[in-house]
Design an enzyme around this catalytic site. Structure first.
Site, short mmCIF file in Angstrom:
data_model
loop_
_atom_site.label_atom_id
_atom_site.label_comp_id
_atom_site.label_asym_id
_atom_site.label_seq_id
_atom_site.Cartn_x
_atom_site.Cartn_y
_atom_site.Cartn_z
N ASN A 8 -3.09 12.09 22.89
CA ASN A 8 -2.14 13.33 23.02
C ASN A 8 -2.70 14.44 23.92
O ASN A 8 -3.84 14.90 23.60
CB ASN A 8 -1.83 13.62 21.51
N HIS A 44 3.90 15.70 23.81
CA HIS A 44 5.16 16.12 22.82
C HIS A 44 5.76 17.33 23.27
O HIS A 44 5.39 18.50 22.87
CB HIS A 44 4.43 16.02 21.50
N ARG A 46 8.16 20.36 23.83
CA ARG A 46 8.77 21.38 22.92
C ARG A 46 9.63 22.24 23.89
O ARG A 46 9.64 22.65 24.97
CB ARG A 46 8.09 22.21 22.04
N HIS A 51 3.28 24.20 25.65
CA HIS A 51 1.94 23.25 26.06
C HIS A 51 2.46 22.18 27.11
O HIS A 51 2.50 22.53 28.45
CB HIS A 51 1.48 22.46 24.82
N GLU A 71 6.84 11.82 22.50
CA GLU A 71 7.31 12.27 21.15
C GLU A 71 8.23 13.54 21.44
O GLU A 71 8.01 14.28 22.26
CB GLU A 71 6.26 12.64 20.37
N THR A 102 3.49 22.76 14.58
CA THR A 102 3.21 21.12 14.93
C THR A 102 4.01 20.35 13.99
O THR A 102 4.75 20.90 12.90
CB THR A 102 1.77 20.83 14.66
N HIS A 192 -1.61 12.04 13.24
CA HIS A 192 -1.69 13.33 12.78
C HIS A 192 -2.99 13.49 12.08
O HIS A 192 -3.08 12.94 10.94
CB HIS A 192 -0.26 13.97 11.83
#
EC number: 2.6.99.2
Length: 240
Positions: A8, A44, A46, A51, A71, A102, A192
Site C-alpha cells: 500500500n 486507497h 479518499r 494522500h 480500496e 484510517t 491493517h
C-alpha cells in the site's frame, strides 16, 4: 503456496503531498516496489485526496505490471467511477466514513446485504475481482458469501494490538473466520497493522491466506532498512 504481498503506497503519497511537487515520485516508488518483489500495489483514495489522488490511480494503472488493488468506499459515486474507469485486478470495498483517518471496522454484511450484492455484481460484471473488508466474525463471513464476493479481507488491527500479549488468543477469531471462508469457498486477504513482528505468525496460522496488503508499517521499516530490503523481509515472512 506463499501468500502474496501487496504494498500500500498511501503513505508515499502523503509524504509527497506534504511539500507539493513530486518528491518522492509515487510512480517510481510503485515500480521499484514491483522490482524489489511486491506482487501487487494497493491504493486507497479518499474524497479529499489527502494522500492518493485520483489522477495517481490512472497513472499507476498505465505502468504497473503486477496486480492493482483499489480500496475504498463504494457508497461514493466518484470512487465507483474511478474503479470502473481503471479496471484494476481487484477492488476492496471498505466502509469508510468521510474524513476518517484510517479504516477501523469491517462491513456489516448482514445489515448491508442487499447493497453489497448490488455493488459486488456491478464490479464483477466489469471483470474485476471483489474483496469485502470484514471483521473476524463468523456470521459476517457467512453473510459475505451471499453477496457474491470473490474474497474477504480480514481487518487485522485487533490481532496486531493483542499479538504481543497473547498470540494464540489474538489469532483465534481469525482462524475461525478463515475456516468458515474456506468452507464457503471465499478467498482470504488480510490487512491493517500487520508488520515484521506479527506477520509470520498470522500467515502460518491462517489457512489459505491469499494476500496481505501492508503500507504504514512497511514504509516505516524502510526508513531504517531500505525499501528493497524491507520488501524482501516482508516476503520472507510469507514464505511457508
Amino acid at each position: 503456496m506463499a501468500t502474496s504481498l501487496s504494498v500500500n503506497i498511501n503513505k508515499i503519497a502523503t509524504l509527497r503531498n506534504s511539500r507539493g511537487g513530486n518528491n518522492p515520485d509515487l510512480i517510481k516508488v510503485a515500480l521499484d516496489c514491483e522490482k524489489f518483489g511486491a506482487q501487487g500495489i494497493t491504493v486507497h483514495p479518499r474524497p479529499d485526496e489527502r494522500h492518493i489522488r485520483y489522477e495517481d490511480v490512472f497513472n499507476l494503472k498505465a505502468v504497473i505490471s503486477t496486480e492493482l488493488n483499489i480500496e475504498g468506499n463504494c457508497t461514493e459515486d466518484k470512487f465507483v467511477k474511478l474503479v470502473l474507469d481503471n479496471l484494476p485486478a481487484q477492488v476492496t470495498l471498505v466502509p469508510d466514513t468521510e474524513g476518517q483517518l484510517t479504516s477501523n471496522h469491517g462491513w456489516d454484511t448482514i445489515k448491508n446485504q442487499a447493497y453489497l450484492q448490488k455493488m459486488v455484481a456491478l464490479f464483477k460484471s466489469a471483470g474485476i475481482r471483489v474483496s469485502i473488508f470484514v471483521d473476524p466474525v463468523v456470521d459476517m463471513v457467512k453473510a459475505a458469501k451471499d453477496t457474491g464476493t470473490d474474497r474477504i479481507e480480514l481487518y487485522t488491527e485487533a490481532y496486531a494490538k493483542d499479538f504481543l500479549n497473547d498470540p494464540e488468543k489474538a489469532i483465534e477469531p481469525y482462524v475461525l473466520a478463515a475456516q468458515e471462508a474456506n468452507k464457503l469457498g471465499i478467498g482470504i486477504n488480510a490487512g491493517h497493522d500487520l508488520d515484521l513482528n506479527n506477520l509470520a505468525y498470522f500467515a502460518k496460522n491462517i489457512p489459505n491466506l491469499l494476500e496481505v496488503s501492508i503500507g504504514h508499517a512497511l514504509v516505516c521499516d524502510s526508513l531504517y532498512l531500505g525499501l528493497e530490503n524491507t520488501i524482501k523481509q516482508y516476503r520472507s515472512k510469507l514464505t511457508p
